[in-house]
Design a protein around this motif. Structure first.
Motif, mmCIF file in Angstrom:
data_model
loop_
_atom_site.group_PDB
_atom_site.id
_atom_site.type_symbol
_atom_site.label_atom_id
_atom_site.label_comp_id
_atom_site.label_asym_id
_atom_site.label_seq_id
_atom_site.Cartn_x
_atom_site.Cartn_y
_atom_site.Cartn_z
ATOM 1 N N ASN A 16 0.717 -0.555 -2.545
ATOM 2 C CA ASN A 16 -0.121 -0.965 -1.411
ATOM 3 C C ASN A 16 -1.488 -1.483 -1.870
ATOM 4 O O ASN A 16 -2.003 -2.463 -1.316
ATOM 5 N N LEU A 17 -2.051 -0.865 -2.884
ATOM 6 C CA LEU A 17 -3.328 -1.380 -3.403
ATOM 7 C C LEU A 17 -3.132 -2.742 -4.052
ATOM 8 O O LEU A 17 -3.970 -3.644 -3.907
ATOM 9 N N ARG A 19 -0.918 -4.934 -3.200
ATOM 10 C CA ARG A 19 -0.765 -5.908 -2.100
ATOM 11 C C ARG A 19 -2.108 -6.201 -1.449
ATOM 12 O O ARG A 19 -2.404 -7.342 -1.091
ATOM 13 N N ASN A 20 -2.911 -5.153 -1.276
ATOM 14 C CA ASN A 20 -4.244 -5.334 -0.697
ATOM 15 C C ASN A 20 -5.068 -6.281 -1.579
ATOM 16 O O ASN A 20 -5.646 -7.263 -1.095
ATOM 17 N N SER A 23 -3.968 -9.835 -1.418
ATOM 18 C CA SER A 23 -4.191 -10.508 -0.140
ATOM 19 C C SER A 23 -5.610 -11.051 -0.005
ATOM 20 O O SER A 23 -5.922 -11.755 0.947
ATOM 21 N N ARG A 24 -6.482 -10.688 -0.931
ATOM 22 C CA ARG A 24 -7.889 -11.130 -0.792
ATOM 23 C C ARG A 24 -8.122 -12.402 -1.585
ATOM 24 O O ARG A 24 -7.671 -12.534 -2.717
ATOM 25 N N GLU A 132 -1.846 3.826 4.316
ATOM 26 C CA GLU A 132 -2.340 2.789 5.220
ATOM 27 C C GLU A 132 -3.684 2.248 4.730
ATOM 28 O O GLU A 132 -3.913 1.043 4.707
ATOM 29 N N LEU A 135 -3.430 -0.073 1.756
ATOM 30 C CA LEU A 135 -2.976 -1.422 2.103
ATOM 31 C C LEU A 135 -4.043 -2.234 2.825
ATOM 32 O O LEU A 135 -4.252 -3.411 2.542
ATOM 33 N N ASN A 136 -4.733 -1.586 3.768
ATOM 34 C CA ASN A 136 -5.638 -2.360 4.625
ATOM 35 C C ASN A 136 -7.120 -2.163 4.357
ATOM 36 O O ASN A 136 -7.949 -2.878 4.887
ATOM 37 N N GLY A 137 -7.466 -1.196 3.563
ATOM 38 C CA GLY A 137 -8.875 -0.966 3.286
ATOM 39 C C GLY A 137 -9.180 0.504 3.126
ATOM 40 O O GLY A 137 -9.371 1.211 4.121
ATOM 41 N N ILE A 159 -11.546 -5.240 -1.342
ATOM 42 C CA ILE A 159 -10.390 -4.534 -0.740
ATOM 43 C C ILE A 159 -10.776 -3.311 0.080
ATOM 44 O O ILE A 159 -9.930 -2.715 0.739
ATOM 45 N N GLY A 362 -12.273 3.895 6.333
ATOM 46 C CA GLY A 362 -11.216 3.911 5.324
ATOM 47 C C GLY A 362 -10.698 5.265 4.939
ATOM 48 O O GLY A 362 -9.501 5.440 4.743
#
Ligand code: 6PG
Length: 478
Positions: A16-17, A19-20, A23-24, A132, A135-137, A159, A362
């Motif tokens: 997940n990290l 992917r995070n 994604s940036r 979560e 992945l998202n912050g 991130i 977070g």
């Protein structure tokens, strides 16, 4: 080399990290996992992600731009040391190895020194927020050198969760400072969870409300001053119905709480530092007690009072809400005391206000009232005890009567509320003009000539207990 950051270890937090990160804007992420199937699977599942899949440490190092930066996300402990050994072989001076696991801060201090000797930077970074958040912050608490922060800062900021427009990451301090602060975060997390659990238990047994009804109460609390992630998810857990039995899920979950060790570390460390983190300690002990089925079964027929429903359910529920708020402030106040003591002991320059800031989003303990902590430290950077800040003094001023009623009701009804009660005792101990510690000093002097000081003059004294009981000055004789 095309990647500006790498991730080693692709279990759920690591992937997940990764992917995070991918994604940036501007990030390309080299990924490596001991079993290559996981690497392939991650690439296959996320064709959109900017990944460079690598199958050996040499390939991983070659994929990274210099100075290389790699985030290790493996099970804390021996696994971390094994990965560090491999990375040190293929990295060069100036490169950066980041351990994002829940490492014990003293391990991080040891690893940092060992890796630094090779010229490579080692950063222990606490990362909070679960799957979560990863992945998202998440909220990120990195330690390590200033040099590594130059490269790492912008990547981690990209991130991290955003709270009030600011990324929830700061350079906490050198070597193990980041993991130390993450450990304290987890201690507060334990206390907060236990306090919420006690609040639920008191309301359920005191008013007879169902878990679903209590879920509504927590949802309502989450719209007020207690607004926080843990209150929010508590409502969700309490509302959940078990598909198999149709019962509330909370009633079919075995009531034995597990733990992975960070709460215990917080308490062990605080004991060594001489900092009372009693609320956190009670939360850890409550988990231990819950996980002792033999003792619990043996004690099952010990006497206790009958639990009678409270006379005014609504009033009681609001008392519990206030007791929860006050006890929660104690947990944070104790946690920040431990941070101050740790910083002093290990030579870290930790900015308390910054820590409160990066916990605003977070992380698991994120809560609206973190803003008040940030403000309190901004108003008074030298604040000695968080609970004495004007805002928090205001809160306990209006809540402490309710707090006492709840602790008293728990005792009278035989409902365990260890975190509520110990927090209140801490509060009363802290504000007491005189403590019976004077008597303890007298006892120590009696049996061990451990001496005492007096309130009315300088020096150290001893009473000749087994002689004529006159007092002698002990200052000169030592
Ligand atoms: C976080 C959490 C996390 C921790 C779990 C499990 O900040 O995201 O603190 O790091 O591992 O909460 O902890 P226990 O198993 O000890 O409850």
């Amino acid at each position: 080399a095309t990647a500006n950051i790498g991730v080693v270890g692709l279990a759920v937090m690591g992937s997940n990290l990764a992917r995070n990160l991918a994604s940036r804007e501007g990030n390309t992420v080299a990924i490596f996992n001991r079993s290559p199937e996981k690497t392939d699977a991650l690439v296959a599942e996320h064709p959109e992600a900017n990944f460079v899949a690598t199958k050996s440490y040499a390939e991983f190092a070659a994929a990274l731009q210099k100075p290389r930066a790699a985030l290790i996300m493996v099970q804390a402990g021996k696994g971390t040391d094994a990965v560090i050994d491999e990375l040190v072989k293929v990295f060069e001076p100036g490169d950066i190895i980041v351990d994002g696991g829940n490492a014990l801060f003293t391990d991080t201090i040891r690893r940092e020194a060992a890796v630094r000797a090779t010229g490579i930077n080692f950063v222990g970074a606490g990362i909070s927020g679960g799957e979560e958040g990863a992945l998202n912050g998440p909220s990120i608490m990195p330690g390590g050198s200033d040099e590594s922060w130059v490269t790492l800062g912008p990547i981690l900021k990209s991130i991290a969760a955003i709270a009030e427009g600011e990324p929830c990451v700061t350079h906490v301090g050198h070597d193990g400072a980041g993991h130390f602060v993450k450990m304290i975060h987890n201690g507060i997390e334990y206390a907060d969870m236990q306090l919420i659990a006690e609040a639920y238990d008191l309301i359920r047994r005191g008013t007879g409300k169902t878990p679903a009804e209590i879920a509504d109460i927590f949802a309502e609390w989450n719209r007020g001053e207690l607004e926080s992630y843990l209150i929010e998810i508590t409502a969700e857990v309490l509302r959940q119905v078990d598909a198999e039995t149709g019962k509330p899920l909370v009633d079919v979950i075995l009531d034995q709480a597990g733990s992975k060790g960070t709460g215990v570390w917080t308490v062990q460390t605080a004991l060594d530092l001489g900092i009372p983190v009693s609320g956190i300690a009670e939360a850890v002990f409550a988990r231990s007690l819950s996980s002792k089925p033999l003792q619990r079964a043996a004690a099952g027929n010990l006497p206790g009072p009958e639990v009678h429903p409270v006379a005014d359910a609504d009033a009681f529920i609001d008392d519990v809400r206030q007791a929860l708020y006050a006890s929660k402030i104690v947990a944070y106040s104790q946690g920040f005391d431990a941070i101050v003591a740790g910083a002093e002991q290990y030579g870290w320059n930790i900015q308390k206000g910054e820590i409160a800031k990066i916990w605003r989003g977070g992380c698991i303990i994120r809560a609206s009232f973190l803003n008040r902590i940030t403000e309190s430290y901004a108003d008074d950077p030298g604040l000695v005890s968080l609970i004495t800040a004007p805002f928090f003094r205001g809160v306990v001023t209006r809540t402490h009567d309710a707090w006492r009623r709840v602790v008293a009701a728990a005792a009278v009804s035989g409902i365990p509320a260890p975190a509520f009660s110990s927090s209140l005792s801490y509060y009363d101990g802290l504000r007491a003009e005189r403590l019976p510690a004077a008597l303890v000093q007298g006892q120590r002097d009696f049996f061990g000539a451990h001496t005492y000081q007096r309130v009315d003059k300088e020096g150290t004294f001893h009473t000749l207990w087994s002689g004529d009981r006159s007092e002698v000055s002990a200052t000169d004789s030592h």
